[in-house]
Scaffold this motif. Structure first.
Motif, PDB file in Angstrom:
ATOM      1  N   ARG A 102      66.391  35.358  29.324  1.00 16.69           N
ATOM      2  CA  ARG A 102      67.225  35.767  28.190  1.00 16.69           C
ATOM      3  C   ARG A 102      68.494  36.468  28.665  1.00 16.69           C
ATOM      4  O   ARG A 102      69.548  36.315  28.053  1.00 16.69           O
ATOM      5  CB  ARG A 102      66.430  36.653  27.232  1.00 16.69           C
ATOM      6  CG  ARG A 102      65.260  35.909  26.597  1.00 16.69           C
ATOM      7  CD  ARG A 102      64.617  36.688  25.481  1.00 16.69           C
ATOM      8  NE  ARG A 102      65.497  36.783  24.320  1.00 16.69           N
ATOM      9  CZ  ARG A 102      65.217  37.487  23.237  1.00 16.69           C
ATOM     10  NH1 ARG A 102      64.080  38.163  23.169  1.00 16.69           N
ATOM     11  NH2 ARG A 102      66.041  37.516  22.215  1.00 16.69           N
ATOM     12  N   GLN A 103      68.415  37.226  29.756  1.00 10.04           N
ATOM     13  CA  GLN A 103      69.637  37.782  30.341  1.00 10.04           C
ATOM     14  C   GLN A 103      70.553  36.655  30.810  1.00 10.04           C
ATOM     15  O   GLN A 103      71.767  36.681  30.601  1.00 10.04           O
ATOM     16  CB  GLN A 103      69.281  38.690  31.534  1.00 10.04           C
ATOM     17  CG  GLN A 103      68.576  39.976  31.149  1.00 10.04           C
ATOM     18  CD  GLN A 103      69.534  41.148  31.083  1.00 10.04           C
ATOM     19  OE1 GLN A 103      70.536  41.121  30.361  1.00 10.04           O
ATOM     20  NE2 GLN A 103      69.232  42.179  31.822  1.00 10.04           N
ATOM     21  N   LEU A 104      69.960  35.646  31.453  1.00 11.88           N
ATOM     22  CA  LEU A 104      70.754  34.530  31.958  1.00 11.88           C
ATOM     23  C   LEU A 104      71.358  33.709  30.822  1.00 11.88           C
ATOM     24  O   LEU A 104      72.450  33.150  30.966  1.00 11.88           O
ATOM     25  CB  LEU A 104      69.895  33.642  32.859  1.00 11.88           C
ATOM     26  CG  LEU A 104      69.468  34.291  34.184  1.00 11.88           C
ATOM     27  CD1 LEU A 104      68.508  33.374  34.922  1.00 11.88           C
ATOM     28  CD2 LEU A 104      70.676  34.614  35.052  1.00 11.88           C
ATOM     29  N   ALA A 105      70.654  33.627  29.689  1.00 10.81           N
ATOM     30  CA  ALA A 105      71.228  32.933  28.538  1.00 10.81           C
ATOM     31  C   ALA A 105      72.515  33.628  28.087  1.00 10.81           C
ATOM     32  O   ALA A 105      73.506  32.967  27.734  1.00 10.81           O
ATOM     33  CB  ALA A 105      70.216  32.886  27.398  1.00 10.81           C
ATOM     34  N   THR A 106      72.504  34.960  28.108  1.00  9.52           N
ATOM     35  CA  THR A 106      73.725  35.701  27.788  1.00  9.52           C
ATOM     36  C   THR A 106      74.800  35.432  28.825  1.00  9.52           C
ATOM     37  O   THR A 106      75.977  35.246  28.497  1.00  9.52           O
ATOM     38  CB  THR A 106      73.437  37.202  27.694  1.00  9.52           C
ATOM     39  OG1 THR A 106      72.491  37.440  26.651  1.00  9.52           O
ATOM     40  CG2 THR A 106      74.697  38.000  27.405  1.00  9.52           C
TER      41      THR A 106
END
Length: 268
Positions: A102-106
């Protein structure tokens, strides 16, 4: 080599082959990701390089090496990718790896919005799916240094670096770790012993942090093939502010709340 190959990067959706602390920290950061992180990521991507919870500019706290142009850099625990973005604008060729999808999606959303592209890997920074001697610089700003086992990720950083390559990391100071209670801000009182300090678990069991005192950290760097070049103990600037609740300005003006470590891979 695929970043999802078992035993190297990520190991699939269930993370079955990941160490227990990596699985727990993945659940924590995936659950934390939300609107606040997106807003903060956008501000960080838009800003000039700055470091730590006090957002100290690169000119006042030199974390990046002087010349990044044309150099291969890996950010170990890259979060939303802002350090990679800063490095890319300075001419580096960055790669980011992070435990939280989810951090990488951001981070990917920020790449789209800011028109920057660089590889982003979902995986464990203790085992990175890149060949030996792939990078000139390895960096961690409150990433792998806090959330990964130092006895795993620092030798891994050494493997990834070319001879003479640079390792730079920004972490909470040992003194801050000794003074922070389970909840609330650090006070002028030691809360835990320094001897044996290594793995620090949250009271509710959701998070696992790592903190080696100076002596064990120096020995680990040496044993991993590094030469320590500098250690900066960070004093918060006057009138600084932070969004974090575990340290306040009064404390951080008297004692170092963060440390910047700089080491170089032995040329042999």
């Amino acid at each position: 080599m695929d970043a999802t190959e078992p035993g190297l990067g990520d190991t699939g959706r269930d993370g079955a082959h990941l160490p227990e602390h990596v699985r727990r920290n993945r659940q924590l950061w995936d659950s934390r990701q939300g609107a606040w992180f997106g807003k903060r990521a956008r501000a960080q991507w838009a800003a000039e390089p700055h470091w730590g919870v006090w957002r100290i500019p690169q000119a006042e706290l030199p974390v990046f090496p002087d010349d990044l142009a044309g150099r291969d850099l890996i950010d170990l625990g890259c979060g939303t990718g802002y350090v990679c973005a800063w490095a890319a604008r300075a001419g580096a060729r960055p790669v980011g790896i992070d435990n939280s999808e989810r951090q990488l999606a951001t981070a990917r959303a920020m790449q789209h919005d800011f028109g920057l592209e660089f590889p982003l890997l979902h995986g464990n920074a203790e085992r990175v799916p890149y060949p030996d001697a792939s990078f000139d610089i390895a960096i961690s700003e409150h990433g792998a240094i806090g959330w990964c086992d130092p006895y795993r990720w620092i030798p891994e950083a050494a493997r990834l670096l070319r001879p003479g390559g640079e390792l730079v990391f920004v972490r909470n100071s040992t003194l801050l770790t000794l003074c922070v209670p389970e909840s609330g801000a650090a006070a002028a009182r030691l809360r835990r012993p320094q001897f044996g300090l290594y793995r620090v678990e949250s009271e509710d069991g959701t998070a696992v942090n790592f903190q080696l005192p100076h002596g064990p950290m120096v020995r680990l760097l040496r044993d991993s093939g590094f030469v320590l070049e500098d250690l900066l103990e960070v004093q918060a600037p006057e009138n600084a502010s932070t969004e974090y609740d575990y340290v306040d300005l009064e404390w951080a003006r008297q004692w170092p709340s963060a440390e910047v470590w700089k080491a170089r891979r032995s040329p042999r």
